[in-house]
Design a protein around this motif. Structure first.
Motif, PDB file in Angstrom:
ATOM      1  N   ARG A  69      13.897  -2.500  -3.739  1.00 25.20           N
ATOM      2  CA  ARG A  69      12.513  -2.941  -3.550  1.00 25.20           C
ATOM      3  C   ARG A  69      11.636  -2.535  -4.740  1.00 25.20           C
ATOM      4  O   ARG A  69      11.948  -1.607  -5.491  1.00 25.20           O
ATOM      5  N   GLY A  96       0.069   0.398  -2.939  1.00 23.98           N
ATOM      6  CA  GLY A  96       0.139   1.266  -1.747  1.00 23.98           C
ATOM      7  C   GLY A  96       1.152   2.364  -2.003  1.00 23.98           C
ATOM      8  O   GLY A  96       2.181   2.450  -1.352  1.00 23.98           O
ATOM      9  N   GLU A  97       0.830   3.242  -2.970  1.00 28.60           N
ATOM     10  CA  GLU A  97       1.786   4.291  -3.340  1.00 28.60           C
ATOM     11  C   GLU A  97       1.382   5.617  -2.718  1.00 28.60           C
ATOM     12  O   GLU A  97       0.203   5.992  -2.765  1.00 28.60           O
ATOM     13  N   ILE A 125       8.593   5.575   5.307  1.00 25.46           N
ATOM     14  CA  ILE A 125       9.475   4.522   5.834  1.00 25.46           C
ATOM     15  C   ILE A 125       9.510   3.264   4.966  1.00 25.46           C
ATOM     16  O   ILE A 125      10.312   2.359   5.187  1.00 25.46           O
ATOM     17  N   MET A 126       8.633   3.215   3.925  1.00 21.58           N
ATOM     18  CA  MET A 126       8.460   1.959   3.187  1.00 21.58           C
ATOM     19  C   MET A 126       9.764   1.348   2.668  1.00 21.58           C
ATOM     20  O   MET A 126      10.033   0.163   2.874  1.00 21.58           O
ATOM     21  N   TYR A 153       7.304  15.636  -4.724  1.00 17.66           N
ATOM     22  CA  TYR A 153       7.045  14.730  -3.594  1.00 17.66           C
ATOM     23  C   TYR A 153       6.680  15.546  -2.354  1.00 17.66           C
ATOM     24  O   TYR A 153       5.669  15.299  -1.692  1.00 17.66           O
TER      25      TYR A 153
END
Ligand code: GLA
Length: 391
Positions: free
Chosen positions: A30, A35-36, A172-173, A224
């Motif tokens: 992907r 939208g990060e 979940i992206m 992260y």
């Protein structure tokens, strides 16, 4: 598309036929358009599946053993479904084991399988290769075992595999879009309700182009997790300050942020500002795309990069350089880093007529400054995980 017949030939050479059900499956990588670092804040994201994939071939076994041959590293790993323990070496196998573990924990019964898989998704490039391996494994195991698992549930199982077994606290992206992507559409996902909307992304004049900085995302796991913690601190602060129910940064308006920001430690305030403003950018971006307004969308991409660079501090010199170089090229509407950051790729929105010049110039200029040959991929929004021809 990789050659399926060749893969079946290899499969048949590797494994003795068990006489049980066989199948071939694929799942795409992907690219996130905007939208990060919003997904784990229960916010909004807009990724699309890309034309790079993992193909997995499998056949059920009579016992509870799993034998996997990875054609990326040419390594075989064997394990039992009764003893799923994460490995230190060949860590790719943890993604498969984690998924099988979560499927079993969800109450489904699995039989073992013989498996081979092949990938053309660059690794550690921020294009979702780990999530894709999870999703293709989930699809392979559910289909071979004749289970029925809805795509959103499958995405959740894969995310949990990564959280619990691999130990990365991702949102979940990536798994979601790898399961549910569709040709010609980006996926607008509400990461609180887990609902989605397909957003058309197929104007013949524009093209998505991905530039791989070839900087591997070194710090990504520790940084992260640190960002997640910082967002939690910010959420706790707003929960305390505001009377209404605050579950996540998703619930804070820009105005509320402005009132209280000076009371937050500076770093936490910047992290919160990124997430709050990025959620608005996704919503405005979706609105622009619904009206076919690509220039407005592209402007939001540029703002998103700025915010990731200055407020969320997950970019790096090479990604900033790729964005700067891109924005100087004719025909480029927008550019930003994509994925977790600290290396990996940028995503660019470009007028089709200028793609050849863009590729040539970016390759030359990036190489001149960094000494690195970047990779450039042109892709349309692709289809999510699917069954390939059965034999
Ligand atoms: C990684 C994670 C995603 C998401 C992005 C940042 O790709 O797997 O869940 O958090 O980073 O947007």
């Amino acid at each position: 598309m990789q050659d399926l017949n060749k893969l079946w030939k290899l499969f048949n050479e590797k494994f003795t036929n068990t006489g049980l059900v066989k199948g071939a499956f694929s799942a795409p990588g992907r690219v996130n358009l905007i939208g990060e670092h919003t997904d784990y804040n229960e916010g909004f994201v807009l990724p699309m599946a890309i034309e790079k994939e993992i193909i997995m071939l499998g056949q059920l076994r009579k016992d509870r053993e799993v034998r996997v041959f990875d054609l990326v590293y040419n390594v075989e790993i064997d394990f039992s479904l009764d003893k799923l323990i994460s490995l230190r070496k060949n860590i790719w196998a943890n993604y498969l084991m984690g998924v099988m573990d979560e499927i079993q924990k969800a109450g489904y019964l699995l039989q073992g399988a013989n498996i081979i898989f092949k990938s053309n998704i660059p690794q550690k490039a921020g294009l979702g290769s780990s999530a894709t391996l999870e999703v293709v494994t989930a699809l392979t195991m559910t289909k071979l075992n004749s289970l029925k698992i809805e795509p959103v549930k499958m995405a959740r199982i894969c995310q949990q595999a990564e959280n619990n077994f691999v130990g990365v606290a991702c949102g979940i992206m990536d798994q979601y879009v790898s399961c549910l992507g569709q040709k010609n559409y980006a996926l607008f996902i509400d990461c609180r309700s887990n609902d989605y909307e397909l957003i058309p992304f197929k104007d013949p004049n524009y093209q998505i182009v991905i530039c791989n900085s070839k900087i591997q995302r070194g710090l990504v796991n520790s940084e992260y997790n640190k960002r997640r913690e910082e967002c939690k601190i910010a959420t706790g602060f707003f929960k305390h300050k505001l009377n209404h129910e605050i579950q996540a940064l998703r619930d804070i308006s820009i105005d509320e942020y402005k009132i209280y920001q000076s009371q937050l430690p500076k770093v936490i305030a910047r992290r919160a500002r990124h997430v709050i403003s990025e959620n608005r950018r996704v919503q405005s971006g979706v609105q622009a795309l619904r009206m076919g307004n690509y220039p407005v969308f592209a402007q939001l991409m540029i703002e998103s990069h700025q915010s990731l660079k200055d407020d969320y501090e997950v970019s790096c010199a090479e990604l900033d350089l790729l964005v700067d170089l891109a924005l100087k090229q004719e025909g480029v509407l927008g550019a930003r880093m994509t994925g977790a950051g600290f290396g990996g790729c940028t995503v660019n929105l470009i007028e089709k007529n200028y793609i050849d010049a863009f590729k040539k110039n970016i390759k030359n200029e990036y190489k001149k400054i960094t000494g690195i040959n970047p990779d450039i991929y042109i892709t349309l929004p692709a289809e999510g995980a699917k069954v390939l021809e059965l034999r």
